[in-house]
Design an enzyme around this catalytic site. Structure first.
Site, short mmCIF file in Angstrom:
data_model
loop_
_atom_site.label_atom_id
_atom_site.label_comp_id
_atom_site.label_asym_id
_atom_site.label_seq_id
_atom_site.Cartn_x
_atom_site.Cartn_y
_atom_site.Cartn_z
N GLY A 128 0.80 -1.21 0.00
CA GLY A 128 0.00 0.00 0.00
C GLY A 128 0.84 1.26 0.00
O GLY A 128 0.39 2.30 0.46
N ASP B 199 -0.31 -0.06 -13.46
CA ASP B 199 0.62 -0.84 -12.65
C ASP B 199 0.94 -2.19 -13.30
O ASP B 199 2.09 -2.61 -13.37
CB ASP B 199 0.03 -1.10 -11.25
CG ASP B 199 -0.17 0.18 -10.45
OD1 ASP B 199 0.21 1.25 -10.96
OD2 ASP B 199 -0.70 0.09 -9.33
P1 ADP Z 1 -0.22 -0.76 -3.73
O1 ADP Z 1 -0.53 -1.64 -4.89
O2 ADP Z 1 -0.07 0.67 -4.09
O3 ADP Z 1 0.91 -1.26 -2.91
P2 ADP Z 1 -2.86 -1.61 -2.97
O4 ADP Z 1 -3.81 -1.11 -1.94
O5 ADP Z 1 -3.29 -1.64 -4.38
O6 ADP Z 1 -1.51 -0.79 -2.77
O7 ADP Z 1 -2.44 -3.10 -2.61
C1 ADP Z 1 -2.06 -3.45 -1.30
C2 ADP Z 1 -2.69 -4.79 -0.96
O8 ADP Z 1 -2.04 -5.84 -1.69
C3 ADP Z 1 -2.51 -5.15 0.49
O9 ADP Z 1 -3.55 -4.63 1.28
C4 ADP Z 1 -2.55 -6.67 0.43
O10 ADP Z 1 -3.90 -7.15 0.37
C5 ADP Z 1 -1.92 -6.99 -0.89
N1 ADP Z 1 -0.48 -7.33 -0.78
C6 ADP Z 1 0.52 -6.75 -1.43
N2 ADP Z 1 1.73 -7.33 -1.13
C7 ADP Z 1 1.46 -8.31 -0.24
C8 ADP Z 1 2.26 -9.27 0.49
N3 ADP Z 1 3.58 -9.31 0.34
N4 ADP Z 1 1.63 -10.11 1.31
C9 ADP Z 1 0.32 -10.05 1.48
N5 ADP Z 1 -0.50 -9.19 0.83
C10 ADP Z 1 0.05 -8.31 0.00
MG MG Z 2 -2.20 -1.50 -6.13
#
Ligand code: ADP
Ligand code: MG
Length: 354
Positions: free
Chosen positions: A73, A133
């Site tokens: 996030g 993305d």
């Molecule tokens: P961004 O893509 O900008 O980082 P998003 O809100 O689109 O933010 O995505 C974040 C979400 O992706 C987290 O809330 C989680 O559900 C998931 N996520 C991303 N990386 C991981 C990880 N390494 N382990 C578990 N969930 C993850």
């Molecule tokens: Mg995202």
């Protein structure tokens, strides 16, 4: 990720400290339906679900373990990282023949994977995002920036070999909470759609930079003129800045001297436009870019969805640590939580590591 001979999907991630998530490809479904899949698992299992709807029926199940170094996030596409790494792994074990390799990518096949990753995010995870993305993660090239036209999904690989010029992209994770769920993202989108409707175009991207003054004039009699004028001015000038940066990077000269200075000015102008006209920055982002510039960055801007998340600064590779230290100091002065840093160069797309 390992192929299974049944339709079961088992996922584990050390970061979430959860037990193994077990699901079945025959029963999973979109968010809001009985087959709904819990948060992060939806980004991975959802890709198989989407590919089945795209004609790749009866995919094998799989066991997958996730380790990610992308901040969650933080505006750095951690969600697309999940989808796109799942997509290339499923492509390989199920022999779909779409991805090619990271070294010799199949761009048309990857464009199809992008579509499926976006559908995963929209329908399985329920996040109404576009495809930037996923396109960046799947269709980029080492030493290049990716120019993406969201109207038709076409891409151009633009020379941006930072390492060759002893440059680096310092990523500043502000650690400020960003969320696309509090209505801001939707409000920006809705304003752009209203403005496009008043201007009689399908998308604001259809307004040429030369026609911007007349377009703003026409919007000035709307009820919410102030908002529509600012949002429209940001979108149209941002597309123009993007095109100017692409032209600059494609001119065949090394990224130094006046060319580098101009690239930095375009990044700075983007941030200003996002701050003043699109109003999607926050104090942590503004302080990060100001401190980075003051410490010698050639240019700096926020990236991602805004309201927190990350900023990027184009810096001389040898000054990465000094610029990062200056940003950290500015955060301390302001009483913000300490930021985190990554230093990045444009790398190859998602694929098996050599
Ligand atoms: P961004 O893509 O900008 O980082 P998003 O809100 O689109 O933010 O995505 C974040 C979400 O992706 C987290 O809330 C989680 O559900 C998931 N996520 C991303 N990386 C991981 C990880 N390494 N382990 C578990 N969930 C993850
Ligand atoms: Mg995202």
């Amino acid at each position: 990720l390992r192929r299974r001979e049944d339709r079961v999907v088992r996922l584990v991630s050390p970061q979430t400290r959860e037990k193994v998530d077990v699901m079945d490809l025959d029963t999973i479904g979109p968010k809001g339906t009985p087959g709904e899949v819990a948060h992060w698992a939806s980004y991975i299992a959802g890709v198989a679900w989407s590919l089945e709807r795209d004609g790749f029926e009866n995919l094998p199940g799989f066991d997958a373990a996730l380790v990610s170094c992308v901040p969650l996030g933080g505006g750095l596409s951690s969600s697309a990282a999940l989808e796109c790494s799942a997509a290339v792994a499923i492509d390989e074990v199920a022999h779909l023949g779409l991805a090619g390799t990271a070294q010799e990518p199949d761009d048309a096949g990857r464009a199809r994977l992008v579509t499926n990753c976006v559908r995963t995010e929209n329908e399985m995870a329920g996040a109404p995002t576009g495809g930037m993305d996923q396109s960046a993660s799947l269709r980029c090239r080492e030493g290049h920036a990716l120019e993406l036209d969201c109207r038709d999904g076409s891409v151009t690989h633009v020379p941006f070999d930072l390492a060759a010029e002893d440059l680096a992209l310092l990523v500043i994770d502000t650690k400020a909470k960003h969320s696309l769920d509090d209505g801001q993202y939707g409000a920006r989108r809705a304003a752009c759609e209203r403005a496009a409707q008043i201007l009689g175009v399908e998308l604001l991207a259809d307004i040429a930079i030369e026609d911007l003054p007349q377009a703003l004039e026409r919007l000035s009699s709307a009820d919410d003129a102030d908002e529509l004028v600012k949002r429209t001015r940001h979108v149209v000038t941002e597309i123009d800045r993007t095109r100017r940066l692409v032209d600059l990077l494609q001119d065949g000269r090394p990224l130094r001297g006046e060319k580098l200075a101009e690239a930095g000015r375009l990044m700075d102008a983007s941030h200003e436009s996002l701050r003043v006209d699109y109003e999607c920055t926050c104090p942590e982002l503004d302080v990060a870019v100001e401190a980075a510039r003051a410490a010698g960055a050639h240019g700096a801007r926020m990236t991602g969805g805004g309201f927190g998340g990350s900023a990027i600064a184009l810096v001389d590779a040898k000054t990465v640590h000094d610029v990062a230290a200056a940003v950290a100091q500015a955060y301390e002065r302001e009483g913000f939580n300490p930021p985190a840093f990554l230093d990045a160069v444009p790398a190859a797309p998602a694929g098996r590591l050599p």
